[in-house]
Motif scaffolding. Sequence first.
Motif, PDB file in Angstrom:
ATOM      1  N   ASN A 182       0.870  -1.172   0.000  1.00 52.40           N
ATOM      2  CA  ASN A 182       0.000   0.000   0.000  1.00 52.40           C
ATOM      3  C   ASN A 182       0.906   1.221   0.000  1.00 52.40           C
ATOM      4  OD1 ASN A 182      -2.687  -1.291   0.251  1.00 52.40           O
ATOM      5  ND2 ASN A 182      -1.744  -2.122   2.086  1.00 52.40           N
ATOM      6  N   ARG A 183       0.883   1.967  -1.084  1.00 52.81           N
ATOM      7  CA  ARG A 183       1.865   3.019  -1.317  1.00 52.81           C
ATOM      8  C   ARG A 183       1.459   4.385  -0.801  1.00 52.81           C
ATOM      9  NH1 ARG A 183       5.889   2.359  -0.831  1.00 52.81           N
ATOM     10  NH2 ARG A 183       6.623   4.050  -2.120  1.00 52.81           N
ATOM     11  N   ASN A 184       0.214   4.519  -0.346  1.00 54.27           N
ATOM     12  CA  ASN A 184      -0.258   5.817   0.132  1.00 54.27           C
ATOM     13  C   ASN A 184      -1.542   5.614   0.938  1.00 54.27           C
ATOM     14  OD1 ASN A 184      -2.397   5.609  -1.830  1.00 54.27           O
ATOM     15  ND2 ASN A 184      -0.942   6.307  -3.375  1.00 54.27           N
ATOM     16  N   ILE A 185      -2.054   6.688   1.473  1.00 48.78           N
ATOM     17  CA  ILE A 185      -3.268   6.616   2.298  1.00 48.78           C
ATOM     18  C   ILE A 185      -4.455   6.101   1.488  1.00 48.78           C
ATOM     19  CG2 ILE A 185      -4.966   8.053   3.510  1.00 48.78           C
ATOM     20  CD1 ILE A 185      -2.568   9.670   4.626  1.00 48.78           C
ATOM     21  N   THR A 186      -4.557   6.515   0.247  1.00 48.75           N
ATOM     22  CA  THR A 186      -5.661   6.050  -0.596  1.00 48.75           C
ATOM     23  C   THR A 186      -5.649   4.529  -0.688  1.00 48.75           C
ATOM     24  OG1 THR A 186      -5.539   8.090  -1.887  1.00 48.75           O
ATOM     25  CG2 THR A 186      -6.770   6.260  -2.861  1.00 48.75           C
ATOM     26  N   ASP A 187      -4.476   3.949  -0.904  1.00 46.07           N
ATOM     27  CA  ASP A 187      -4.363   2.487  -0.995  1.00 46.07           C
ATOM     28  C   ASP A 187      -4.847   1.815   0.286  1.00 46.07           C
ATOM     29  OD1 ASP A 187      -3.165   2.794  -3.497  1.00 46.07           O
ATOM     30  OD2 ASP A 187      -1.142   2.309  -2.785  1.00 46.07           O
ATOM     31  N   VAL A 188      -4.452   2.365   1.418  1.00 47.39           N
ATOM     32  CA  VAL A 188      -4.815   1.772   2.709  1.00 47.39           C
ATOM     33  C   VAL A 188      -6.332   1.831   2.913  1.00 47.39           C
ATOM     34  CG1 VAL A 188      -4.551   1.944   5.216  1.00 47.39           C
ATOM     35  CG2 VAL A 188      -2.563   2.282   3.726  1.00 47.39           C
ATOM     36  N   LEU A 189      -6.923   2.974   2.628  1.00 50.32           N
ATOM     37  CA  LEU A 189      -8.370   3.120   2.817  1.00 50.32           C
ATOM     38  C   LEU A 189      -9.153   2.267   1.826  1.00 50.32           C
ATOM     39  CD1 LEU A 189      -8.688   6.945   3.608  1.00 50.32           C
ATOM     40  CD2 LEU A 189      -8.334   5.010   5.178  1.00 50.32           C
ATOM     41  N   ALA A 190      -8.653   2.143   0.604  1.00 52.39           N
ATOM     42  CA  ALA A 190      -9.305   1.278  -0.385  1.00 52.39           C
ATOM     43  C   ALA A 190      -9.266  -0.177   0.077  1.00 52.39           C
ATOM     44  CB  ALA A 190      -8.634   1.433  -1.750  1.00 52.39           C
ATOM     45  N   PRO A 204     -11.386 -16.229   1.580  1.00 51.48           N
ATOM     46  CA  PRO A 204     -11.720 -14.812   1.632  1.00 51.48           C
ATOM     47  C   PRO A 204     -12.353 -14.283   0.342  1.00 51.48           C
ATOM     48  CG  PRO A 204      -9.363 -15.055   1.380  1.00 51.48           C
ATOM     49  CD  PRO A 204      -9.927 -16.436   1.550  1.00 51.48           C
ATOM     50  N   ALA A 205     -12.025 -14.895  -0.806  1.00 53.97           N
ATOM     51  CA  ALA A 205     -12.647 -14.505  -2.075  1.00 53.97           C
ATOM     52  C   ALA A 205     -12.492 -15.674  -3.048  1.00 53.97           C
ATOM     53  CB  ALA A 205     -11.988 -13.251  -2.635  1.00 53.97           C
ATOM     54  N   LYS A 206     -13.274 -15.657  -4.090  1.00 54.46           N
ATOM     55  CA  LYS A 206     -13.223 -16.729  -5.089  1.00 54.46           C
ATOM     56  C   LYS A 206     -11.797 -16.857  -5.641  1.00 54.46           C
ATOM     57  CE  LYS A 206     -15.309 -18.539  -9.195  1.00 54.46           C
ATOM     58  NZ  LYS A 206     -16.503 -18.621  -9.995  1.00 54.46           N
ATOM     59  N   GLY A 207     -11.292 -18.081  -5.574  1.00 58.97           N
ATOM     60  CA  GLY A 207      -9.956 -18.356  -6.085  1.00 58.97           C
ATOM     61  C   GLY A 207      -8.842 -18.145  -5.077  1.00 58.97           C
ATOM     62  N   TYR A 208      -9.191 -17.749  -3.858  1.00 57.08           N
ATOM     63  CA  TYR A 208      -8.179 -17.476  -2.827  1.00 57.08           C
ATOM     64  C   TYR A 208      -8.489 -18.264  -1.568  1.00 57.08           C
ATOM     65  CZ  TYR A 208      -6.851 -13.627  -5.836  1.00 57.08           C
ATOM     66  OH  TYR A 208      -6.449 -12.880  -6.916  1.00 57.08           O
ATOM     67  N   THR A 209      -7.440 -18.550  -0.825  1.00 64.28           N
ATOM     68  CA  THR A 209      -7.578 -19.163   0.498  1.00 64.28           C
ATOM     69  C   THR A 209      -6.996 -18.182   1.508  1.00 64.28           C
ATOM     70  OG1 THR A 209      -5.393 -20.202   0.471  1.00 64.28           O
ATOM     71  CG2 THR A 209      -7.210 -21.467  -0.517  1.00 64.28           C
ATOM     72  N   TRP A 210      -7.156 -18.492   2.794  1.00 63.81           N
ATOM     73  CA  TRP A 210      -6.578 -17.618   3.811  1.00 63.81           C
ATOM     74  C   TRP A 210      -5.059 -17.581   3.683  1.00 63.81           C
ATOM     75  CZ3 TRP A 210      -9.717 -14.236   5.476  1.00 63.81           C
ATOM     76  CH2 TRP A 210     -11.067 -14.547   5.651  1.00 63.81           C
ATOM     77  N   LYS A 211      -4.468 -18.670   3.183  1.00 64.06           N
ATOM     78  CA  LYS A 211      -3.013 -18.694   2.996  1.00 64.06           C
ATOM     79  C   LYS A 211      -2.568 -17.819   1.825  1.00 64.06           C
ATOM     80  CE  LYS A 211      -2.121 -23.157   5.108  1.00 64.06           C
ATOM     81  NZ  LYS A 211      -1.631 -24.519   4.949  1.00 64.06           N
ATOM     82  N   THR A 212      -3.476 -17.577   0.877  1.00 69.17           N
ATOM     83  CA  THR A 212      -3.110 -16.751  -0.284  1.00 69.17           C
ATOM     84  C   THR A 212      -3.656 -15.327  -0.162  1.00 69.17           C
ATOM     85  OG1 THR A 212      -5.007 -17.531  -1.594  1.00 69.17           O
ATOM     86  CG2 THR A 212      -2.921 -18.751  -1.838  1.00 69.17           C
ATOM     87  N   THR A 213      -3.937 -14.913   1.053  1.00 64.50           N
ATOM     88  CA  THR A 213      -4.418 -13.547   1.295  1.00 64.50           C
ATOM     89  C   THR A 213      -3.467 -12.477   0.738  1.00 64.50           C
ATOM     90  OG1 THR A 213      -5.698 -14.267   3.203  1.00 64.50           O
ATOM     91  CG2 THR A 213      -5.207 -11.933   3.073  1.00 64.50           C
ATOM     92  N   PRO A 214      -2.142 -12.657   0.830  1.00 63.27           N
ATOM     93  CA  PRO A 214      -1.268 -11.635   0.229  1.00 63.27           C
ATOM     94  C   PRO A 214      -1.525 -11.429  -1.276  1.00 63.27           C
ATOM     95  CG  PRO A 214      -0.007 -12.993   1.732  1.00 63.27           C
ATOM     96  CD  PRO A 214      -1.361 -13.638   1.589  1.00 63.27           C
ATOM     97  N   GLU A 215      -1.793 -12.501  -1.985  1.00 60.28           N
ATOM     98  CA  GLU A 215      -2.104 -12.386  -3.407  1.00 60.28           C
ATOM     99  C   GLU A 215      -3.443 -11.672  -3.616  1.00 60.28           C
ATOM    100  OE1 GLU A 215      -1.035 -15.192  -1.947  1.00 60.28           O
ATOM    101  OE2 GLU A 215       0.749 -15.828  -3.053  1.00 60.28           O
ATOM    102  N   LEU A 216      -4.410 -11.969  -2.768  1.00 60.83           N
ATOM    103  CA  LEU A 216      -5.703 -11.282  -2.826  1.00 60.83           C
ATOM    104  C   LEU A 216      -5.513  -9.795  -2.553  1.00 60.83           C
ATOM    105  CD1 LEU A 216      -8.795 -11.049  -2.905  1.00 60.83           C
ATOM    106  CD2 LEU A 216      -8.815 -11.845  -0.515  1.00 60.83           C
TER     107      LEU A 216
END
Length: 166
Positions: free
Chosen positions: A43-51, A76-88
Amino acid sequence: MPRPKTKSALIHLSNFNFDKLFTFINSFEEKEQLKEFPKGTMNRNITDVLAHLHHWHLMMLDWYKVGMTGIKPEMPAKGYTWKTTPELNLEIWKKYSDADLLKIKNNLQNSFLRVQELISKHTEEELFEKKRYKWTGTTSLASYLISATSSHYDWAYKLIKKAKKF
């Protein structure tokens, strides 16, 4: 503050941390709010964090909507697991990469209110009883709500505070 164990504590800490985050962000001039963070965070700025926070609110609301029909939501979302949260989270970052700060602030405030309404309509037992809902598995509805609200706002506050020290 300790992790909430009651409905009133959940509401209080969620509101407290959300207000603390926005008060902190709004303490900066607009130009400073738009400034990039030092390298090293996705997250490169405040906008990224809030989004990021806004999108996790939306996912929480969707899990709830689907889960309360008796269907297990894709978490957490279609195609993702809790282990792949960084990718999500990277996909979320890409989705909002051109977002406007003011629009994201408004979107986040609206999704925050929707999550607060969800919390308010439940009893303490409905929120904190483990295994009450099939879709929450072995945990409670509150556990998901705490992660999507007070804990997440605290993470955002600390990230922004650290980035602004540089």
